[in-house]
Design a protein around this motif. Structure first.
Motif, mmCIF file in Angstrom:
data_model
loop_
_atom_site.group_PDB
_atom_site.id
_atom_site.type_symbol
_atom_site.label_atom_id
_atom_site.label_comp_id
_atom_site.label_asym_id
_atom_site.label_seq_id
_atom_site.Cartn_x
_atom_site.Cartn_y
_atom_site.Cartn_z
ATOM 1 N N ASP A 36 0.831 -1.214 0.000
ATOM 2 C CA ASP A 36 0.000 0.000 0.000
ATOM 3 C C ASP A 36 0.864 1.262 0.000
ATOM 4 N N TYR A 37 1.973 1.242 0.763
ATOM 5 C CA TYR A 37 2.882 2.394 0.783
ATOM 6 C C TYR A 37 3.485 2.629 -0.600
ATOM 7 N N ASP A 40 0.779 4.144 -2.714
ATOM 8 C CA ASP A 40 0.513 5.529 -2.298
ATOM 9 C C ASP A 40 1.618 6.481 -2.747
ATOM 10 N N SER A 41 2.849 5.968 -2.871
ATOM 11 C CA SER A 41 3.970 6.807 -3.308
ATOM 12 C C SER A 41 4.147 6.773 -4.827
#
Length: 200
Positions: A36-37, A40-41
């Motif tokens: 997810d990180y 998101d980035s």
């Protein structure tokens, strides 16, 4: 993630790989958070599976693509440069740039074998692209040396049961053309260099 672009994966599968290959225990929840990180980035993007006939999303497993292939290749020290997966990733990125919502198509096909036994297969369409009322079904096929390969690549396309445009993108075709089944076949170069290539 870098090694498996365009492959179906999920945190559970990755956790099992860490355990068996690296002898390290990382929970699927932690891996899911890291994925997810990365999304998101904007380092990676996901394509969720969509059951075309059932008209519903299948949450897992998911396909992941890198938004920057240079960063992906650098992460692997330029070791895994499979042109088939690279081409699929490039097509995905271009479709996103053109503003499409991109999913992975799934078609459940039921048939019977020579013994009368029922066979249930899940066939895949690489990309189901939606933008407003427009929808395209796209297959990425690096090479189609013969008619047999053409039939194999377009099998799932022909089973959709609707009239939306069906396209096969391959590495080298002299000029875009429609085959006898009404499928548009074009090269990756024609697709990338013409922003209206899907409208031909």
């Amino acid at each position: 993630m870098s090694s498996g672009i365009g492959s179906l994966t999920n945190p559970t599968k990755l956790s099992a790989t860490f355990r068996s290959v690296k002898q390290k225990t990382i929970s699927k929840t932690t891996i899911g958070n890291y994925i997810d990180y990365l999304c998101d980035s904007f380092l990676i993007d996901r394509a969720v599976r969509y059951d075309i006939k059932g008209r519903k999303y299948i949450d897992t497993p998911v396909k992941y693509y890198f938004t920057d292939m240079g960063l992906r290749n650098a992460r692997l020290n330029f070791r895994q440069l499979e042109e088939t997966h690279t081409m699929e990733n490039v097509i995905f990125n271009e479709l996103k740039i053109r503003g499409f919502n991109v999913d992975v198509g799934v078609i459940v096909h039921n048939s019977t074998d020579s013994n009368g036994k029922n066979i249930r297969k899940q066939l895949e369409i690489d990309f189901v692209c939606n933008k407003g009322s427009r929808r395209y079904y796209i297959q990425s096929a690096y090479a189609m040396p013969d008619q047999e390969k053409m039939v194999q690549e377009q099998r799932s396309l022909m089973l959709t049961g609707d009239a939306f445009k069906k396209i096969i993108i391959t590495k080298e075709i002299p000029t875009p053309y429609y085959n006898d089944d009404g499928v548009l076949v074009m090269s990756i170069y024609d697709f990338l260099l013409n922003s209206n290539s899907l409208e031909q």
